[in-house]
Design a protein around this motif. Structure first.
Motif, PDB file in Angstrom:
ATOM      1  N   ALA A  25       0.842  -1.210   0.000  1.00 19.23           N
ATOM      2  CA  ALA A  25       0.000   0.000   0.000  1.00 19.23           C
ATOM      3  C   ALA A  25       0.872   1.253   0.000  1.00 19.23           C
ATOM      4  N   ASP A  26       0.300   2.366  -0.409  1.00 17.58           N
ATOM      5  CA  ASP A  26       1.031   3.638  -0.436  1.00 17.58           C
ATOM      6  C   ASP A  26       1.607   3.932   0.944  1.00 17.58           C
ATOM      7  N   GLY A  27       2.830   4.390   0.951  1.00 22.42           N
ATOM      8  CA  GLY A  27       3.454   4.793   2.206  1.00 22.42           C
ATOM      9  C   GLY A  27       4.059   3.650   3.000  1.00 22.42           C
ATOM     10  N   GLU A  28       3.862   2.415   2.523  1.00 27.36           N
ATOM     11  CA  GLU A  28       4.384   1.277   3.281  1.00 27.36           C
ATOM     12  C   GLU A  28       5.784   0.880   2.847  1.00 27.36           C
ATOM     13  N   VAL A  29       6.503   0.315   3.809  1.00 25.15           N
ATOM     14  CA  VAL A  29       7.810  -0.261   3.496  1.00 25.15           C
ATOM     15  C   VAL A  29       7.736  -1.760   3.777  1.00 25.15           C
ATOM     16  N   HIS A  30       7.997  -2.550   2.721  1.00 26.19           N
ATOM     17  CA  HIS A  30       7.987  -4.003   2.879  1.00 26.19           C
ATOM     18  C   HIS A  30       9.395  -4.542   2.692  1.00 26.19           C
ATOM     19  N   ALA A  31       9.747  -5.470   3.572  1.00 23.39           N
ATOM     20  CA  ALA A  31      11.039  -6.134   3.396  1.00 23.39           C
ATOM     21  C   ALA A  31      10.795  -7.514   2.800  1.00 23.39           C
ATOM     22  N   ILE A  32      11.676  -7.898   1.862  1.00 30.91           N
ATOM     23  CA  ILE A  32      11.608  -9.255   1.325  1.00 30.91           C
ATOM     24  C   ILE A  32      12.930  -9.941   1.642  1.00 30.91           C
ATOM     25  N   MET A  33      12.817 -11.085   2.275  1.00 27.59           N
ATOM     26  CA  MET A  33      14.004 -11.877   2.580  1.00 27.59           C
ATOM     27  C   MET A  33      13.834 -13.231   1.898  1.00 27.59           C
ATOM     28  N   GLY A  34      14.880 -14.007   1.890  1.00 30.30           N
ATOM     29  CA  GLY A  34      14.753 -15.322   1.256  1.00 30.30           C
ATOM     30  C   GLY A  34      16.089 -15.847   0.826  1.00 30.30           C
ATOM     31  N   PRO A  35      16.172 -17.170   0.671  1.00 33.68           N
ATOM     32  CA  PRO A  35      17.452 -17.794   0.353  1.00 33.68           C
ATOM     33  C   PRO A  35      18.014 -17.329  -0.992  1.00 33.68           C
ATOM     34  N   ASN A  36      19.308 -17.547  -1.164  1.00 36.98           N
ATOM     35  CA  ASN A  36      19.951 -17.255  -2.448  1.00 36.98           C
ATOM     36  C   ASN A  36      19.232 -18.022  -3.556  1.00 36.98           C
ATOM     37  N   GLY A  37      19.030 -17.337  -4.654  1.00 39.57           N
ATOM     38  CA  GLY A  37      18.446 -18.011  -5.813  1.00 39.57           C
ATOM     39  C   GLY A  37      16.949 -18.211  -5.728  1.00 39.57           C
ATOM     40  N   SER A  38      16.299 -17.604  -4.740  1.00 44.64           N
ATOM     41  CA  SER A  38      14.867 -17.841  -4.582  1.00 44.64           C
ATOM     42  C   SER A  38      14.029 -16.983  -5.535  1.00 44.64           C
ATOM     43  N   GLY A  39      14.651 -15.964  -6.137  1.00 41.26           N
ATOM     44  CA  GLY A  39      13.914 -15.154  -7.120  1.00 41.26           C
ATOM     45  C   GLY A  39      13.711 -13.700  -6.723  1.00 41.26           C
ATOM     46  N   LYS A  40      14.411 -13.239  -5.709  1.00 44.25           N
ATOM     47  CA  LYS A  40      14.227 -11.865  -5.230  1.00 44.25           C
ATOM     48  C   LYS A  40      14.642 -10.844  -6.293  1.00 44.25           C
ATOM     49  N   ALA A 167      10.025   2.508  -4.701  1.00 41.86           N
ATOM     50  CA  ALA A 167      11.442   2.171  -4.803  1.00 41.86           C
ATOM     51  C   ALA A 167      11.644   0.717  -4.411  1.00 41.86           C
ATOM     52  N   VAL A 168      12.404   0.001  -5.245  1.00 40.14           N
ATOM     53  CA  VAL A 168      12.753  -1.378  -4.927  1.00 40.14           C
ATOM     54  C   VAL A 168      14.253  -1.391  -4.684  1.00 40.14           C
ATOM     55  N   ARG A 196       4.860   7.389  -0.817  1.00 47.42           N
ATOM     56  CA  ARG A 196       5.961   6.617  -1.384  1.00 47.42           C
ATOM     57  C   ARG A 196       6.005   5.219  -0.765  1.00 47.42           C
ATOM     58  N   SER A 197       6.100   4.209  -1.617  1.00 38.47           N
ATOM     59  CA  SER A 197       6.212   2.840  -1.092  1.00 38.47           C
ATOM     60  C   SER A 197       7.601   2.307  -1.395  1.00 38.47           C
ATOM     61  N   MET A 198       8.002   1.340  -0.582  1.00 39.30           N
ATOM     62  CA  MET A 198       9.327   0.766  -0.806  1.00 39.30           C
ATOM     63  C   MET A 198       9.311  -0.734  -0.584  1.00 39.30           C
ATOM     64  N   ILE A 199      10.092  -1.409  -1.425  1.00 41.40           N
ATOM     65  CA  ILE A 199      10.318  -2.835  -1.228  1.00 41.40           C
ATOM     66  C   ILE A 199      11.816  -2.989  -0.992  1.00 41.40           C
TER      67      ILE A 199
END
Ligand SMILES: Nc1ncnc2c1ncn2[C@@H]1O[C@H](COP(=O)(O)OP(=O)(O)OP(=O)(O)O)[C@@H](O)[C@H]1O
Ligand SMILES: [Mg+2]
Lengths: 261, 458
Positions: A25-40, A167-168, A196-199
C-alpha cells in the motif's frame, strides 16, 4: 498501491517466479528476505521492466496501471525506481551526465522544467553530501572502478534525485560497512512519505533496525511463502530458512496473506 | 574511367609541368613510381596487405565532380568550428578548474590546398619562431630542393596508391621545425577538392632534434561526386622531437580516400597519430612508424565510423628497430548499416629491439546486423626480452548498461546513442590538445543520429 497477482516469470524456459502474490500500500515499506536463488532479484528486475525475463502469467497493477505493459523507461518516468543488486558500470559516461540525463528524463515526463547545469549541480552536490559521496564521483564514469559500497551509495543518490513513488532496493545493504549502512538507511528514511512505497530486499535483519518495515515477507522458490511483521526477520535471523521450507511442505502459497503483526 | 592507362596518360601529360620537374632525382622518382603503379595496378584482395579491401573497382570507376560549396566557405566553416571547439574546451577547463595553457593561443596556422595546390589567399600562417618554415611543397622544391629530397621518400615506399601519389602529386605541405623549437598552436592543413575529380597531396614534415608541433590534416566534405584523394604524409622525427599528427577525414560519402602516413623516429622521439575517419565511401589509411632510435615512443590512436555501404580500412605497422621503444595502439570502430571496418595491426620487433614495450587493442561496435568488422593483429617478434600485448573485439552494445539507463528513465534510442558515443569517445580522450579533442568530439557527434541531443547534455 502495488498489487502483484500470481506472477510467473521465466528465463530461457526456466521458471523462476511461480505464482507470486504481494500487495504494497502507499506509504508502506515491505522487506523481502529469502534464500539465495529464490527469485528476489528476478522479482525486482521484472518490476523494473527487464525483458530478458518473460512473464508467463499473472499481473501487476500499480495504481490502476498495468505495469507490465510499460517499457522500462516509462516505468521509471512514472516513478518506479530499482536500486540494483549489481549496479552496472558504464565506461565513458560520466556520472554527472548520467544523473542529469536520468533526472531530466523523469522531470520532463512529470511536466517539471528541466534543470539547467547550475541548478542541477547544486542539487546533486547537496544530495551527494547527504549520502557521503565526494564530488569527484560526479566526474568519474558511472560506477566504473567504484568499490562495492560506493556503487550502493550511488544507487541511493540516484534514488534521492529521482524521487520515486515506488522504490525497490535489491540488497542495497550488501557490502556496506556499518557507517555506510546508516547513511544509506537515513537516505531511505528521508524519502519515506505517505505517497511513497518501498520494497527492501535484504539478507540481514540488521538493515531493518534502521529501516523499520511495515511488513516482512519470505520469498522461497519463486513465491512469497510467509509474511509477517518485523519479528519475522528476527526469527529468520535466528533459525534460518530451513524451518519455513519444512513447514511449507507442498502448500507454499498459503502464507502470502500472512499473519499480521 | 580510372583504368591504369588513364593514370599513365595523366603522368605523361603532366610530368613536365609538375613542380620540381627539372630536378633529375625527382623526375626519375616520378618515372619509377608510375612504372611501379602500372606494374602493380589497383590492389585487389589477392595482395596480402589488401585482404579485405579491393580497389579493383577503381578501374571502372568514373571520377566525376559536382561542384559543392566554395572553398572559401568550407575553410570559413572549418575555422568557425575550430573556434567553437576551443570555446568548448575553454569552458570545460574552467569547470574542471584545470589550467590549459594551449587555450590562450590563437586558432593556429591554416595552410589550405584547393584541388591539390596551395591556396595562399585562403591560408593564414601566423608569426613563426625562428627556424620554422610552413609552406607549400612546390615552393620548397623551387627553393630548397636538397632538403626536400632528403624527406621525399622513394618510389617503392608504401602501397600502390602511394606510388601513384608519388608520380602525380604536385603539391602539399612542407613543414620544417628547427632544432629545439616548439610551435604551440596547431598547424592545420586543409585539403579541399573543389573542381577536380582527383587530387594528390604529398606532405613532408621534418622535425629537427627536440622540436615540437601538432599537425592536423583536415579533409572536409568538398566537391560531391566520386572524387579520389591520394595523400602521403611523411614525418621525420629527429632525436627527442615530439610530433603529434591528427587527421580528421570527413569527405563526402561518394569519395575515395587513399592515404599513407609514414613516420621515422630517431632516439627518444615521440610520435602520436590520431586518425579520425568518418567520411568517404572507401577510406584506406596505411599508417606506419619506425622506431629507428632507442627509447622512441609511438601512439597510434584511431576511431572510425562507417554506415550505409561504406568501407574503412586502417592498415598499421609499427617497426620496433631499436631497444627500449614503447608503442601504444588503440583503435575503435563504429559500424552501422552494411558498412565494413577493417583494422590490421602489424608490429615488428627486431632482434635488436630488446625491452620493447608494445600494446595494441582494436575494439569494434556493430550497430546493425549487416555491419562487419575485421580486426587482425600481426605480431612478428624476434627479440626475446619484450612486453607485447594485443587484443581485438567485435561486439554489440552492452545490454546490461542499456537496461540500467532505461531503468533510469532514459529512452532506448537515447541510451543506445549515449553508449555508442561513450565507446567512441574513449579514443578521443587520448588527444592531449583540448581544442582538438573538442573538435573530434563535435565531428563524432555529427556522425551520430541525435548527436545534437547528446551534445546538449555533455
Ligand atoms: N540470466 C539468467 N539466466 C539463467 N538463470 C538465471 C538468470 N538470472 C537468474 N537466474 C536464476 O534464477 C534464479 C533466481 O535468481 P535471483 O537472482 O532472482 O535470486 P535472488 O533471490 O536474488 O538470489 P540472491 O540472494 O543470491 O541475490 C536463480 O536460480 C538464478 O540462477
Ligand atoms: Mg539477488
Amino acid at each position: 498501491m502495488l498489487k502483484i497477482n500470481n506472477l510467473h516469470a521465466a528465463i530461457d524456459g526456466k521458471d523462476i517466479l511461480k505464482g507470486l502474490d504481494l500487495e504494497v500500500a502507499d506509504g508502506e515499506v515491505h522487506a523481502i528476505m529469502g534464500p539465495n536463488g529464490s527469485g528476489k532479484s528476478t522479482l525486482a528486475q521484472v518490476l523494473a521492466g527487464r525483458e530478458t525475463f518473460t512473464v508467463t502469467d499473472g499481473s501487476v497493477d500499480w495504481d490502476g496501471t498495468d505495469l507490465l505493459a510499460l517499457p522500462a523507461e516509462e516505468r521509471a518516468r512514472a516513478g518506479l525506481f530499482l536500486a540494483f543488486q549489481y549496479p552496472v558500470e558504464i565506461p565513458g559516461v560520466s556520472n554527472a551526465y548520467f544523473l542529469k540525463a536520468a533526472v531530466n528524463a523523469v522531470r520532463r515526463h512529470r511536466g517539471l522544467p528541466e534543470y539547467d547545469a547550475m541548478d542541477f549541480l547544486a542539487r546533486v552536490k547537496a544530495e551527494m553530501k547527504a549520502v557521503g559521496m565526494k564530488e569527484e564521483f560526479l566526474y568519474r564514469s558511472v560506477n566504473e572502478g567504484f568499490s562495492g559500497g560506493e556503487k550502493k551509495r550511488n544507487e541511493v543518490l540516484q534514488m534521492a534525485l529521482l524521487e520515486p513513488r515506488l522504490a525497490v532496493l535489491d540488497e542495497t545493504d550488501s557490502g556496506l560497512d556499518i557507517d555506510a549502512l546508516k547513511i544509506v538507511a537515513e537516505g531511505v528514511n528521508r524519502l519515506r512519505s505517505p505517497e511513497r512505497s518501498m520494497i527492501v530486499i535484504t539478507h540481514y535483519q540488521r538493515l531493518l533496525d534502521y529501516i523499520v518495515p511495515d511488513k516482512v515477507h519470505v520469498l522461497s522458490q519463486g513465491r512469497i511463502v510467509r509474511s509477517g511483521g518485523r519479528e519475522l526477520a528476527l526469527e529468520l535471523e535466528e533459525h534460518g530458512y530451513g524451518w519455513i521450507d519444512a513447514a511449507q511442505g507442498g502448500k507454499a502459497g498459503g502464507a502470502s496473506a500472512g499473519a499480521r503483526p | 574511367m580510372s583504368a591504369i592507362d588513364l593514370w599513365l596518360g595523366r603522368h605523361r601529360d603532366t610530368a613536365a609541368d609538375l613542380p620540381g620537374a627539372d630536378l633529375p632525382w625527382l623526375a626519375r622518382l616520378r618515372e619509377d613510381a608510375i612504372d611501379r603503379f602500372a606494374d602493380e595496378g589497383w590492389p585487389t584482395t589477392r595482395r596480402e596487405n589488401w585482404r579485405h579491401t579491393s580497389l579493383a573497382f577503381m578501374a571502372q570507376q568514373a571520377l566525376a565532380v559536382r561542384e559543392a560549396a566554395a572553398p572559401e566557405a568550407v575553410v570559413a566553416a572549418l575555422r568557425a568550428r575550430y573556434q567553437a571547439a576551443r570555446g568548448a574546451a575553454q569552458d570545460a577547463a574552467q569547470q574542471g578548474a584545470e589550467s590549459a595553457p594551449e587555450l590562450v593561443h590563437n586558432d593556429g596556422h591554416w595552410v589550405v590546398f584547393v584541388d591539390g595546390h596551395f591556396a595562399p589567399a585562403l591560408s593564414a600562417i601566423g608569426g613563426l619562431p625562428g627556424g620554422v618554415r610552413i609552406g607549400s611543397l612546390a615552393d620548397a622544391l623551387g627553393q630548397i630542393p636538397e632538403a626536400v629530397e632528403a624527406a621525399f621518400g622513394q618510389a617503392g615506399d608504401g602501397e600502390a596508391p602511394a606510388a601513384l601519389n608519388a608520380a602525380l602529386a604536385a603539391d602539399g605541405a612542407w613543414i620544417r621545425l628547427g632544432r629545439g623549437v616548439a610551435v604551440e598552436p596547431p598547424i592545420h592543413l586543409v585539403f579541399i577538392g573543389a573542381t577536380v575529380a582527383d587530387q594528390h597531396l604529398r606532405n613532408l614534415v621534418v622535425a629537427e632534434a627536440g622540436a615540437q608541433a601538432t599537425i592536423v590534416e583536415h579533409y572536409p566534405a568538398g566537391a560531391a561526386g566520386s572524387t579520389l584523394t591520394t595523400a602521403v604524409t611523411r614525418v621525420i622525427a629527429a632525436q627527442d622531437s615530439h610530433v603529434t599528427h591528427l587527421k580528421l577525414q570527413q569527405e563526402a560519402p561518394e569519395a575515395i580516400h587513399l592515404a599513407t602516413i609514414e613516420a621515422e623516429q630517431a632516439r627518444g622521439a615521440v610520435f602520436a597519430s590520431h586518425s579520425l575517419s568518418f567520411g568517404a565511401r572507401l577510406a584506406r589509411n596505411d599508417i606506419r612508424t619506425r622506431l629507428a632510435g632507442e627509447g622512441a615512443e609511438a601512439l597510434l590512436n584511431g576511431l572510425y565510423h562507417a554506415d550505409g555501404r561504406r568501407h574503412v580500412d586502417h592498415h598499421t605497422r609499427i617497426d620496433h628497430a631499436r631497444p627500449q621503444g614503447t608503442s601504444r595502439e588503440f583503435y575503435r570502430g563504429l559500424l552501422d548499416g552494411s558498412a565494413r571496418g577493417v583494422f590490421t595491426g602489424r608490429i615488428l620487433v627486431a632482434q635488436d629491439a630488446q625491452r620493447t614495450d608494445a600494446m595494441q587493442r582494436c575494439d569494434n561496435l556493430l550497430l546493425s546486423r549487416l555491419a562487419e568488422a575485421d580486426a587482425r593483429p600481426e605480431l612478428e617478434i624476434y627479440a626475446d626480452d619484450v612486453k607485447c600485448a594485443h587484443g581485438a573485439t567485435v561486439g554489440q552494445l552492452d545490454e546490461d548498461a542499456l537496461f540500467y539507463l532505461r531503468s533510469r528513465g532514459v529512452d532506448a534510442v537515447h541510451a543506445r546513442q549515449l553508449l555508442t558515443y561513450a565507446f567512441a569517445a574513449e579514443v578521443l580522450e587520448r588527444i592531449a590538445h583540448a581544442p582538438l579533442r573538442a573538435l573530434g568530439r563535435a565531428a563524432l557527434l555529427e556522425r551520430l543520429p541525435e548527436g545534437a541531443r547528446l551534445e546538449e547534455l555533455l
